[in-house]
Design an enzyme around this catalytic site. Structure first.
Site, PDB file in Angstrom:
ATOM      1  N   TYR A  44       0.818  -1.212   0.000  1.00 33.75           N
ATOM      2  CA  TYR A  44       0.000   0.000   0.000  1.00 33.75           C
ATOM      3  C   TYR A  44       0.860   1.274   0.000  1.00 33.75           C
ATOM      4  O   TYR A  44       0.368   2.363  -0.272  1.00 33.75           O
ATOM      5  CB  TYR A  44      -0.939   0.037   1.220  1.00 33.75           C
ATOM      6  CG  TYR A  44      -2.040  -1.010   1.178  1.00 33.75           C
ATOM      7  CD1 TYR A  44      -2.164  -1.878   0.103  1.00 33.75           C
ATOM      8  CD2 TYR A  44      -2.952  -1.122   2.200  1.00 33.75           C
ATOM      9  CE1 TYR A  44      -3.152  -2.841   0.062  1.00 33.75           C
ATOM     10  CE2 TYR A  44      -3.955  -2.083   2.173  1.00 33.75           C
ATOM     11  CZ  TYR A  44      -4.048  -2.945   1.098  1.00 33.75           C
ATOM     12  OH  TYR A  44      -5.040  -3.890   1.071  1.00 33.75           O
ATOM     13  N   ASP A  58      -2.561 -18.160   1.837  1.00 30.21           N
ATOM     14  CA  ASP A  58      -3.679 -18.848   1.173  1.00 30.21           C
ATOM     15  C   ASP A  58      -4.250 -19.943   2.073  1.00 30.21           C
ATOM     16  O   ASP A  58      -5.467 -20.111   2.184  1.00 30.21           O
ATOM     17  CB  ASP A  58      -3.274 -19.397  -0.198  1.00 30.21           C
ATOM     18  CG  ASP A  58      -1.879 -19.990  -0.228  1.00 30.21           C
ATOM     19  OD1 ASP A  58      -1.126 -19.800   0.749  1.00 30.21           O
ATOM     20  OD2 ASP A  58      -1.530 -20.659  -1.212  1.00 30.21           O
ATOM     21  N   ASP A  63      -5.269  -6.833   5.782  1.00 29.09           N
ATOM     22  CA  ASP A  63      -6.488  -6.153   5.355  1.00 29.09           C
ATOM     23  C   ASP A  63      -7.545  -7.193   4.986  1.00 29.09           C
ATOM     24  O   ASP A  63      -8.694  -7.141   5.433  1.00 29.09           O
ATOM     25  CB  ASP A  63      -6.145  -5.273   4.139  1.00 29.09           C
ATOM     26  CG  ASP A  63      -7.266  -4.324   3.783  1.00 29.09           C
ATOM     27  OD1 ASP A  63      -8.278  -4.304   4.507  1.00 29.09           O
ATOM     28  OD2 ASP A  63      -7.135  -3.591   2.780  1.00 29.09           O
ATOM     29  N   LYS A  85       3.820 -15.333   2.482  1.00 25.62           N
ATOM     30  CA  LYS A  85       3.739 -16.079   1.227  1.00 25.62           C
ATOM     31  C   LYS A  85       5.189 -16.362   0.815  1.00 25.62           C
ATOM     32  O   LYS A  85       5.653 -15.989  -0.270  1.00 25.62           O
ATOM     33  CB  LYS A  85       2.976 -15.227   0.190  1.00 25.62           C
ATOM     34  CG  LYS A  85       2.652 -15.915  -1.112  1.00 25.62           C
ATOM     35  CD  LYS A  85       1.625 -17.023  -0.977  1.00 25.62           C
ATOM     36  CE  LYS A  85       1.440 -17.725  -2.313  1.00 25.62           C
ATOM     37  NZ  LYS A  85       0.703 -19.007  -2.173  1.00 25.62           N
ATOM     38  N   ASP A  94     -10.843  -8.757   7.587  1.00 26.48           N
ATOM     39  CA  ASP A  94     -12.245  -8.654   7.173  1.00 26.48           C
ATOM     40  C   ASP A  94     -12.895 -10.031   7.150  1.00 26.48           C
ATOM     41  O   ASP A  94     -14.045 -10.198   7.553  1.00 26.48           O
ATOM     42  CB  ASP A  94     -12.357  -8.002   5.786  1.00 26.48           C
ATOM     43  CG  ASP A  94     -12.613  -6.509   5.899  1.00 26.48           C
ATOM     44  OD1 ASP A  94     -12.174  -5.925   6.909  1.00 26.48           O
ATOM     45  OD2 ASP A  94     -13.251  -5.940   4.995  1.00 26.48           O
TER      46      ASP A  94
END
Ligand code: NAD
Length: 368
Positions: A144, A233, A257, A201, A261
């Site tokens: 970001y 994942d 993020d 990852k 959620d």
């Protein structure tokens, strides 16, 4: 003389002032009980700040926030200030601005299932047994904030094989950034079950390989805490399959993020989720929901996410763990007894157990 803690209050817009009033009420009682004087300094943020001063984050608010021991924010925004005109101020600029100015690099979101509210979740009851996790998301780095660009006239980039556009965002992390967020997670794990899942990852991304290396270096300082590496994942799948396996989860900005959620939906009730954003200075606490303009001013908003944010403030900024535990148990008792605001009520809720914002605050106080 009682110890004094200063709190900068940012009631903001919509239901913000209503739920802030409940937080102030409860802090008064907790202060008396635990020998602490809470001093409140209210400031403007969001839509109300635009209306009053023209800016969503007035200088005076920043000064007050930085000077306080902690900041308690309710919610900002509403249709009145919605605009697509880039020249006009928007409430969200106040929110992003204050997070940036306070250099809040760690976002903490607890995900806890209140037994009494299990039916609100979309997951099966048995999958929710024992769910109580804390997601620690890096907030000021990663993709970001990395280098990004859109390039034109790149040979072969167009859909017809000719010259066209290409864009990229870069996921960057320094050892320093990984080190400080990982410390936050390990410190938190010490006061919990003592397990940190470090999510990355690393089978594909170089920034994740560095993440894993530094996370293990930090882990060496915490022999009492277990570290478990998990690929992002797999984590997305495990959160739905067996969410109770997680205690503390630490991860980068992008992964956090998305995962936070996903995890928040385990609870099924937005009005129950709190969050803390920590930096090296003043920390900021806020419920995860918005300003709920559709019910503002009606006295029906659920104040519990705000009160759970107060619980986090007591724990992380004031090291008042006993008070935080007492508040958390009081909230749980109120729910176990069947009291509900409209948003968390269901067909089983009897009329006399349906309460408004202020009554819900009083019920929690009575059980403190
Ligand atoms: P919202 O969270 O405000 O509301 C979504 C739904 O949940 C609404 O039906 C609302 O009534 C209900 N709800 C939310 N909190 C509740 C509570 N405490 N008690 C009872 N019901 C509650 O999200 P939205 O409608 O998408 O956004 C409304 C405004 O809030 C927008 O301007 C948005 O930009 C802003 N917003 C602010 C924040 C923040 O301040 N951190 C976060 C999200 C949205």
């Amino acid at each position: 003389m009682a110890e004094t803690k200063s709190i900068c209050l940012l009631p903001g817009d919509g239901i913000g002032p209503e739920i802030t009033a409940e937080a102030v009420k409860i802090l008064g009682v907790i202060g008396d009980r635990f020998g602490v004087t809470f001093e409140f300094d209210e400031a403007l943020l969001g839509g109300i700040a635009i209306d009053t001063t023209g800016s969503p984050l007035p200088d005076e608010t920043l000064v007050k926030a930085k000077a306080a021991d902690a900041v308690l924010l309710a919610a900002i925004g509403g249709p009145k200030w919605d605009t697509t005109d880039p020249g006009k101020p928007r409430p969200e600029q106040g929110l992003l601005g204050i997070r940036k100015e306070l250099e809040l690099f760690a976002n903490l979101r607890p995900v806890k299932i209140f037994p009494a509210l299990r039916s609100a979740s979309t997951l099966k009851d048995e999958a929710l047994e024992g769910v109580d996790m804390l997601i620690v998301r890096e907030l000021t780095g990663g993709v970001y904030f990395g280098k990004r660009a859109r390039e034109t006239d790149i040979p072969g980039a167009a859909t017809d094989g000719g010259a066209g556009m290409r864009a990229y965002d870069t996921m960057e992390y320094s050892e320093y950034e990984i080190d400080r967020i990982t410390h936050v997670a390990f410190d938190a794990a010490r006061g919990r079950k003592g397990v940190v899942h470090s999510i990355d990852k690393a089978n594909v991304l170089e920034s994740s390989r560095l993440w894993r290396e530094v996370a293990h270096r930090v882990a060496a300082d915490y022999p009492d805490v277990e570290i478990i590496d998990q690929l992002v994942d797999n984590t997305a799948m495990q959160l739905i399959r067996r969410p109770a396996q997680f205690d503390v989860m630490v991860t980068s900005n992008l992964f956090g993020d998305i995962l936070s959620d996903e995890a928040s939906m385990l609870t099924g009730s937005l009005g129950m989720l709190a969050s803390a954003s920590l930096g090296d200075g003043t920390a900021l606490y806020e419920p995860s929901h918005g300003s709920a303009p559709d019910i503002a001013g009606q006295g029906v908003a659920n104040p519990l996410a705000m009160l759970l944010s107060v619980e986090m403030m007591l724990r992380y900024s004031f090291q008042m763990n006993e008070a935080a535990d007492a508040l958390s148990s009081a909230i749980e008792s109120v729910l176990d007894e069947g009291w509900r605001t409209r948003d968390i009520a269901d067909a089983q809720t009897a009329d006399e157990f349906l309460v408004g914002t202020s009554r819900m605050g009083d019920l929690v106080i009575e059980r403190l």
